[in-house]
Write a protein that holds these residues in place. Structure first.
Motif, PDB file in Angstrom:
ATOM      1  N   LEU A  91      36.583 119.580  58.577  1.00  0.00           N
ATOM      2  CA  LEU A  91      36.691 121.287  58.999  1.00  0.00           C
ATOM      3  C   LEU A  91      38.144 120.934  59.592  1.00  0.00           C
ATOM      4  O   LEU A  91      38.945 122.046  59.409  1.00  0.00           O
ATOM      5  CB  LEU A  91      35.708 121.660  60.082  1.00  0.00           C
ATOM      6  N   VAL A  92      38.354 119.923  60.521  1.00  0.00           N
ATOM      7  CA  VAL A  92      39.692 119.940  61.132  1.00  0.00           C
ATOM      8  C   VAL A  92      40.877 119.676  59.823  1.00  0.00           C
ATOM      9  O   VAL A  92      41.851 120.404  60.127  1.00  0.00           O
ATOM     10  CB  VAL A  92      39.601 118.663  62.140  1.00  0.00           C
ATOM     11  N   ARG A  93      40.455 118.926  59.085  1.00  0.00           N
ATOM     12  CA  ARG A  93      41.369 118.585  57.870  1.00  0.00           C
ATOM     13  C   ARG A  93      41.915 120.163  57.166  1.00  0.00           C
ATOM     14  O   ARG A  93      42.821 120.186  56.985  1.00  0.00           O
ATOM     15  CB  ARG A  93      41.004 117.701  56.946  1.00  0.00           C
ATOM     16  N   LEU A  94      40.793 120.734  56.895  1.00  0.00           N
ATOM     17  CA  LEU A  94      41.029 121.882  56.395  1.00  0.00           C
ATOM     18  C   LEU A  94      41.902 122.977  57.004  1.00  0.00           C
ATOM     19  O   LEU A  94      42.825 123.614  56.556  1.00  0.00           O
ATOM     20  CB  LEU A  94      39.622 122.692  55.950  1.00  0.00           C
ATOM     21  N   ARG A  95      41.473 123.101  58.203  1.00  0.00           N
ATOM     22  CA  ARG A  95      42.241 123.899  59.161  1.00  0.00           C
ATOM     23  C   ARG A  95      43.778 123.472  59.487  1.00  0.00           C
ATOM     24  O   ARG A  95      44.697 124.312  59.308  1.00  0.00           O
ATOM     25  CB  ARG A  95      41.751 123.933  60.743  1.00  0.00           C
ATOM     26  N   MET A  96      44.017 122.118  59.333  1.00  0.00           N
ATOM     27  CA  MET A  96      45.351 121.650  59.302  1.00  0.00           C
ATOM     28  C   MET A  96      45.929 121.710  58.207  1.00  0.00           C
ATOM     29  O   MET A  96      47.314 122.316  58.222  1.00  0.00           O
ATOM     30  CB  MET A  96      45.190 119.973  59.778  1.00  0.00           C
ATOM     31  N   ASP A  97      45.463 121.643  56.985  1.00  0.00           N
ATOM     32  CA  ASP A  97      46.139 121.775  55.890  1.00  0.00           C
ATOM     33  C   ASP A  97      46.515 123.231  55.632  1.00  0.00           C
ATOM     34  O   ASP A  97      47.673 123.638  55.193  1.00  0.00           O
ATOM     35  CB  ASP A  97      45.101 121.620  54.515  1.00  0.00           C
ATOM     36  N   PHE A  99      47.108 125.608  58.036  1.00  0.00           N
ATOM     37  CA  PHE A  99      48.109 125.781  59.290  1.00  0.00           C
ATOM     38  C   PHE A  99      49.545 125.244  58.586  1.00  0.00           C
ATOM     39  O   PHE A  99      50.417 125.947  58.655  1.00  0.00           O
ATOM     40  CB  PHE A  99      47.639 125.042  60.435  1.00  0.00           C
ATOM     41  N   GLU A 100      49.395 123.958  57.949  1.00  0.00           N
ATOM     42  CA  GLU A 100      50.702 123.516  57.648  1.00  0.00           C
ATOM     43  C   GLU A 100      51.177 124.264  56.212  1.00  0.00           C
ATOM     44  O   GLU A 100      52.565 124.599  56.303  1.00  0.00           O
ATOM     45  CB  GLU A 100      50.408 122.057  57.099  1.00  0.00           C
ATOM     46  N   ARG A 101      50.170 124.705  55.494  1.00  0.00           N
ATOM     47  CA  ARG A 101      51.013 125.544  54.494  1.00  0.00           C
ATOM     48  C   ARG A 101      51.537 126.991  54.903  1.00  0.00           C
ATOM     49  O   ARG A 101      52.355 127.199  54.598  1.00  0.00           O
ATOM     50  CB  ARG A 101      49.489 126.011  53.587  1.00  0.00           C
ATOM     51  N   LYS A 102      50.761 127.616  55.960  1.00  0.00           N
ATOM     52  CA  LYS A 102      51.242 128.766  56.428  1.00  0.00           C
ATOM     53  C   LYS A 102      52.579 128.598  57.183  1.00  0.00           C
ATOM     54  O   LYS A 102      53.312 129.344  57.078  1.00  0.00           O
ATOM     55  CB  LYS A 102      50.253 129.597  57.716  1.00  0.00           C
ATOM     56  N   LEU A 103      52.645 127.360  57.850  1.00  0.00           N
ATOM     57  CA  LEU A 103      53.801 126.970  58.666  1.00  0.00           C
ATOM     58  C   LEU A 103      55.041 126.792  57.415  1.00  0.00           C
ATOM     59  O   LEU A 103      56.156 127.331  57.829  1.00  0.00           O
ATOM     60  CB  LEU A 103      53.770 125.959  59.396  1.00  0.00           C
ATOM     61  N   SER A 104      54.887 126.262  56.507  1.00  0.00           N
ATOM     62  CA  SER A 104      55.887 125.776  55.430  1.00  0.00           C
ATOM     63  C   SER A 104      56.236 127.276  54.719  1.00  0.00           C
ATOM     64  O   SER A 104      57.468 127.160  54.197  1.00  0.00           O
ATOM     65  CB  SER A 104      55.452 124.758  54.591  1.00  0.00           C
ATOM     66  N   GLU A 105      55.341 128.078  54.648  1.00  0.00           N
ATOM     67  CA  GLU A 105      55.770 129.433  54.004  1.00  0.00           C
ATOM     68  C   GLU A 105      56.479 130.284  54.960  1.00  0.00           C
ATOM     69  O   GLU A 105      57.338 131.002  54.412  1.00  0.00           O
ATOM     70  CB  GLU A 105      54.476 130.173  53.721  1.00  0.00           C
ATOM     71  N   ASN A 106      56.392 130.255  56.240  1.00  0.00           N
ATOM     72  CA  ASN A 106      57.342 130.842  57.173  1.00  0.00           C
ATOM     73  C   ASN A 106      58.578 130.310  57.709  1.00  0.00           C
ATOM     74  O   ASN A 106      59.341 131.050  58.514  1.00  0.00           O
ATOM     75  CB  ASN A 106      56.251 131.526  58.196  1.00  0.00           C
ATOM     76  N   TYR A 107      58.624 128.956  57.830  1.00  0.00           N
ATOM     77  CA  TYR A 107      59.790 128.414  58.411  1.00  0.00           C
ATOM     78  C   TYR A 107      60.270 127.287  57.374  1.00  0.00           C
ATOM     79  O   TYR A 107      59.760 126.718  56.858  1.00  0.00           O
ATOM     80  CB  TYR A 107      59.249 127.477  59.693  1.00  0.00           C
ATOM     81  N   CYS A 108      61.616 127.290  57.562  1.00  0.00           N
ATOM     82  CA  CYS A 108      62.467 126.110  56.831  1.00  0.00           C
ATOM     83  C   CYS A 108      62.856 124.983  57.930  1.00  0.00           C
ATOM     84  O   CYS A 108      63.546 125.468  58.915  1.00  0.00           O
ATOM     85  CB  CYS A 108      63.738 126.755  56.097  1.00  0.00           C
ATOM     86  N   PHE A 109      62.535 123.872  57.811  1.00  0.00           N
ATOM     87  CA  PHE A 109      62.872 122.750  58.670  1.00  0.00           C
ATOM     88  C   PHE A 109      64.212 122.091  58.186  1.00  0.00           C
ATOM     89  O   PHE A 109      64.675 121.304  58.929  1.00  0.00           O
ATOM     90  CB  PHE A 109      61.632 121.828  58.653  1.00  0.00           C
TER      91      PHE A 109
END
Length: 123
Positions: free
Chosen positions: A49-55, A57-67
């Protein structure tokens, strides 16, 4: 709370959680659980469940921010988009792809190039 009857564990009503809902369907059955095995089952489910939440979160973060917002040359952008320099210049002149002038050269922010890619419509 677990209730033990003759060395067997009866799963009592569980707290409503994602883990609880998975085990809840077993509520009315009697199981002979080894505590270590039961702990391992819970640990694996929590990790999943933690992996699912992290995946997510990372997907949403990468959609909204450019590093990686470095400046790219015309040549780098043309290669990245697999287009000619003339097409790149036309897209910039039409305002579809924003560039910035630095001296006599034109540079493009990586975030602008990614925004342009996202704006393209599929064929």
């Amino acid at each position: 709370m677990d209730i033990s009857v003759n060395g067997k564990i009866i799963l009592a009503p569980l707290i409503k959680t994602e883990i609880g809902s998975k085990v809840e369907m077993l509520n009315n059955n009697i199981f002979n659980f080894n505590q270590i095995a039961f702990d391992e089952i819970i640990k694996k489910e929590v990790e999943r469940l933690v992996r699912l939440r992290m995946d997510d979160f990372e997907r949403k973060l990468s959609e909204n921010y450019c590093f990686d917002d470095k400046l790219l040359s015309r040549e780098e952008v043309a290669i990245k988009l697999d287009i000619s320099l003339g097409t790149l210049d036309n897209q910039r002149k039409r305002g579809k792809l924003k560039g910035c002038a630095i001296g006599k050269s034109v540079k493009f922010r990586n975030s602008e190039v990614l925004t342009y890619i996202k704006s393209l419509k599929p064929c």
